[in-house]
Design an enzyme around this catalytic site. Structure first.
Site, PDB file in Angstrom:
ATOM      1  N   ARG A   1      48.962  39.940  56.262  1.00 57.90           N
ATOM      2  CA  ARG A   1      49.638  39.453  55.063  1.00 57.90           C
ATOM      3  C   ARG A   1      50.193  40.645  54.267  1.00 57.90           C
ATOM      4  NH1 ARG A   1      47.007  41.989  52.149  1.00 57.90           N
ATOM      5  NH2 ARG A   1      48.291  41.384  50.375  1.00 57.90           N
ATOM      6  N   GLY A   2      50.923  40.306  53.192  1.00 53.51           N
ATOM      7  CA  GLY A   2      51.603  41.352  52.432  1.00 53.51           C
ATOM      8  C   GLY A   2      52.998  41.509  53.016  1.00 53.51           C
ATOM      9  N   ALA A   3      54.004  41.563  52.142  1.00 53.72           N
ATOM     10  CA  ALA A   3      55.393  41.465  52.603  1.00 53.72           C
ATOM     11  C   ALA A   3      55.764  42.454  53.726  1.00 53.72           C
ATOM     12  CB  ALA A   3      56.327  41.604  51.404  1.00 53.72           C
TER      13      ALA A   3
ATOM     14  N   ARG B   1      56.056  31.915  57.115  1.00 51.50           N
ATOM     15  CA  ARG B   1      55.859  32.024  55.654  1.00 51.50           C
ATOM     16  C   ARG B   1      57.239  32.145  54.994  1.00 51.50           C
ATOM     17  NH1 ARG B   1      51.180  35.567  53.258  1.00 51.50           N
ATOM     18  NH2 ARG B   1      51.363  33.990  51.637  1.00 51.50           N
TER      19      ARG B   1
ATOM     20  N   GLN C   1      42.557  38.151  47.288  1.00 51.21           N
ATOM     21  CA  GLN C   1      43.026  39.393  47.923  1.00 51.21           C
ATOM     22  C   GLN C   1      42.618  40.622  47.096  1.00 51.21           C
ATOM     23  OE1 GLN C   1      44.815  36.614  47.639  1.00 51.21           O
ATOM     24  NE2 GLN C   1      46.407  36.427  49.189  1.00 51.21           N
TER      25      GLN C   1
ATOM     26  N   ASP D   1      57.218  40.304  46.791  1.00 49.18           N
ATOM     27  CA  ASP D   1      57.523  39.606  48.043  1.00 49.18           C
ATOM     28  C   ASP D   1      59.014  39.351  48.210  1.00 49.18           C
ATOM     29  OD1 ASP D   1      54.551  38.918  47.520  1.00 49.18           O
ATOM     30  OD2 ASP D   1      54.946  38.517  49.636  1.00 49.18           O
TER      31      ASP D   1
ATOM     32  N   ASN E   1      56.091  37.566  43.273  1.00 42.95           N
ATOM     33  CA  ASN E   1      54.892  38.242  43.791  1.00 42.95           C
ATOM     34  C   ASN E   1      53.741  37.234  43.669  1.00 42.95           C
ATOM     35  OD1 ASN E   1      53.638  40.656  44.893  1.00 42.95           O
ATOM     36  ND2 ASN E   1      52.551  40.818  42.964  1.00 42.95           N
ATOM     37  N   LYS E   2      52.586  37.656  44.076  1.00 37.36           N
ATOM     38  CA  LYS E   2      51.409  36.773  44.105  1.00 37.36           C
ATOM     39  C   LYS E   2      51.238  36.013  42.798  1.00 37.36           C
ATOM     40  CE  LYS E   2      49.249  36.041  46.846  1.00 37.36           C
ATOM     41  NZ  LYS E   2      49.499  34.833  47.678  1.00 37.36           N
TER      42      LYS E   2
HETATM   43  O1  MRU Z   1      49.956  35.864  50.114  1.00 31.65           O
HETATM   44  P1  MRU Z   1      49.930  37.349  50.369  1.00 31.65           P
HETATM   45  O2  MRU Z   1      48.563  37.926  50.376  1.00 31.65           O
HETATM   46  O3  MRU Z   1      50.758  37.719  51.578  1.00 31.65           O
HETATM   47  O4  MRU Z   1      50.677  37.958  49.107  1.00 31.65           O
HETATM   48  C1  MRU Z   1      50.908  39.333  49.056  1.00 31.65           C
HETATM   49  C2  MRU Z   1      51.476  39.784  47.786  1.00 31.65           C
HETATM   50  O5  MRU Z   1      51.841  39.014  46.922  1.00 31.65           O
HETATM   51  C3  MRU Z   1      51.683  41.264  47.633  1.00 31.65           C
HETATM   52  O6  MRU Z   1      51.497  41.656  46.304  1.00 31.65           O
HETATM   53  C4  MRU Z   1      53.118  41.569  48.060  1.00 31.65           C
HETATM   54  O7  MRU Z   1      53.358  41.124  49.359  1.00 31.65           O
HETATM   55  C5  MRU Z   1      53.402  42.989  47.999  1.00 31.65           C
HETATM   56  S1  MRU Z   1      52.541  43.818  49.267  1.00 31.65           S
HETATM   57  C6  MRU Z   1      53.045  45.337  49.551  1.00 31.65           C
END
Ligand code: MRU
Length: 348
Positions: A46-48, A89, A196, A237, A247-248
């Site tokens: 996970r994470g962009a 996603r 997370q 994201d 973002n999250k």
């Molecule tokens: O749902 P996730 O855990 O994939 O969400 C991730 C985030 O929101 C991060 O803050 C974002 O991807 C930046 S990561 C470098």
């Protein structure tokens, strides 16, 4: 950085299963496209930026057994593989950016035999991973300039090594500042529903020796009101052409709070997270996830059966609340519409 989130190993993808952290450091090693898609959907990876890297490896896995004898047939199969990955996603634009790169690689090599096109796809996915490493380091250096001695910084979710191919976006700023000998503290929001922050950010910052304090999401306002936060750093994201940033979930609340308390709010993201085809945040697709993520905590039910649940995985912070966006190309400030174009040019 001891954490290696994703890599290509012996014709397979090897990734840390992030759903098992922090209690167990286990890996998924697979050559199966469906397993990889499942891993992206379930947030095992996970994470962009990490999602983008994983998707590019997914294309390699999905195409390597292709028996296509012509480019037309190969491209038809490739399009189907890309379509499956694209459905994994919806919000992190890095996924679509990486898939586009893989598609263009195939098209660029169309005159070559299929065997060579497969090799080119693998080469491109490894390049995406290697580039991400360098990008993280540049973002870290650009962002670390904003960290001063004794700063107390707040972050949410995990925008670190676990979310990228190297040491992260927002957390990369902290790692770089530490490397430069700066002394500062980090507060990490736990980040409900999937934690997370508590599971991943707390784990990796502690492992790297950063002075970190974990808080529940609803404690941020109180900390700010007491003058205990100097700066907020978050990942992204997807960033629209006007600077609005997805973002999250919970990031927007932090930005509003930071604005009220006059605390600078920074977004740290690579160029691949910008979506210039989207004018503003309202157009960013927001992933809705399963109700069980809210009605349960670490697999244990905490809410009554049948309760209605609202569970968006991301929110959008309007650009007015963002003091600056830190990229590998430099720091972007308002007016975003003009300055994003200036820094990004036609690079995407
Ligand atoms: O749902 P996730 O855990 O994939 O969400 C991730 C985030 O929101 C991060 O803050 C974002 O991807 C930046 S990561 C470098």
């Amino acid at each position: 950085m001891a954490i290696e989130t994703i890599k290509w190993q012996g014709n397979k993808v090897k990734l840390i299963d992030q759903t098992r952290l922090p209690l167990h450091l286990k890996h998924i090693v697979t050559s199966d496209l469906k397993t990889l898609i499942h891993a992206i959907k379930m947030l095992q990876v996970r994470g962009a930026p990490a999602i983008g890297i994983a998707a590019s490896f997914g294309v390699v896995l999905g195409m390597r057994d292709s028996k296509a004898k012509s480019f037309a047939l190969f491209y038809k199969e490739l399009s189907a593989v890309i379509k499956q990955l694209a459905l994994s996603r919806p919000t992190a634009v890095n996924l679509f950016w990486a898939l586009e790169r893989m598609k263009n690689t195939a098209l660029f090599n169309r005159a070559k035999p299929v065997r060579k096109i497969k090799q080119a796809l693998l080469k491109e996915s490894l390049k995406i991973l290697e580039e991400d490493k360098a990008i993280c380091r540049s973002m870290g250096k650009n962002g670390a300039r904003l960290i001063k001695a004794k700063d107390r910084a707040l972050t949410i979710c995990n925008a670190g090594a676990l979310a990228t191919g190297d040491f992260g976006t927002a957390l990369g700023v902290f790692y770089q500042a530490k490397k430069e000998g700066k002394k500062f503290k980090v507060y990490a929001c736990e980040t409900r529903p999937l934690l997370q922050g508590a599971r991943l950010t707390a784990w990796e910052l502690k492992q790297e020796g950063i002075d970190t304090t974990l808080i529940c999401d609803n404690m941020a306002a109180s900390l700010m009101e007491r003058g205990l936060i100097d700066k907020v750093f978050v990942g992204a994201d997807r960033i629209a052409a006007n600077g609005d940033t997805a973002n999250k979930i919970g990031t927007y609340s932090l930005a509003v709070l930071a604005g009220y308390h006059k605390i600078p709010f920074y977004v740290v993201a690579p160029v691949s997270t910008f979506d210039l085809e989207i004018a503003g945040g309202k157009e960013i697709p927001i992933e809705q996830r399963s109700p069980e993520e809210v009605t349960a905590l670490c697999g244990r039910r905490i809410a009554p059966h049948g309760i209605k649940v609202y569970n968006p995985a991301f929110d959008v912070t309007p650009h007015e609340l963002i003091k600056a966006i830190i990229t590998e190309k430099g720091i972007i400030k308002s007016p975003y519409k003009v300055n994003i174009k200036k820094i990004l040019g036609c690079m995407r």
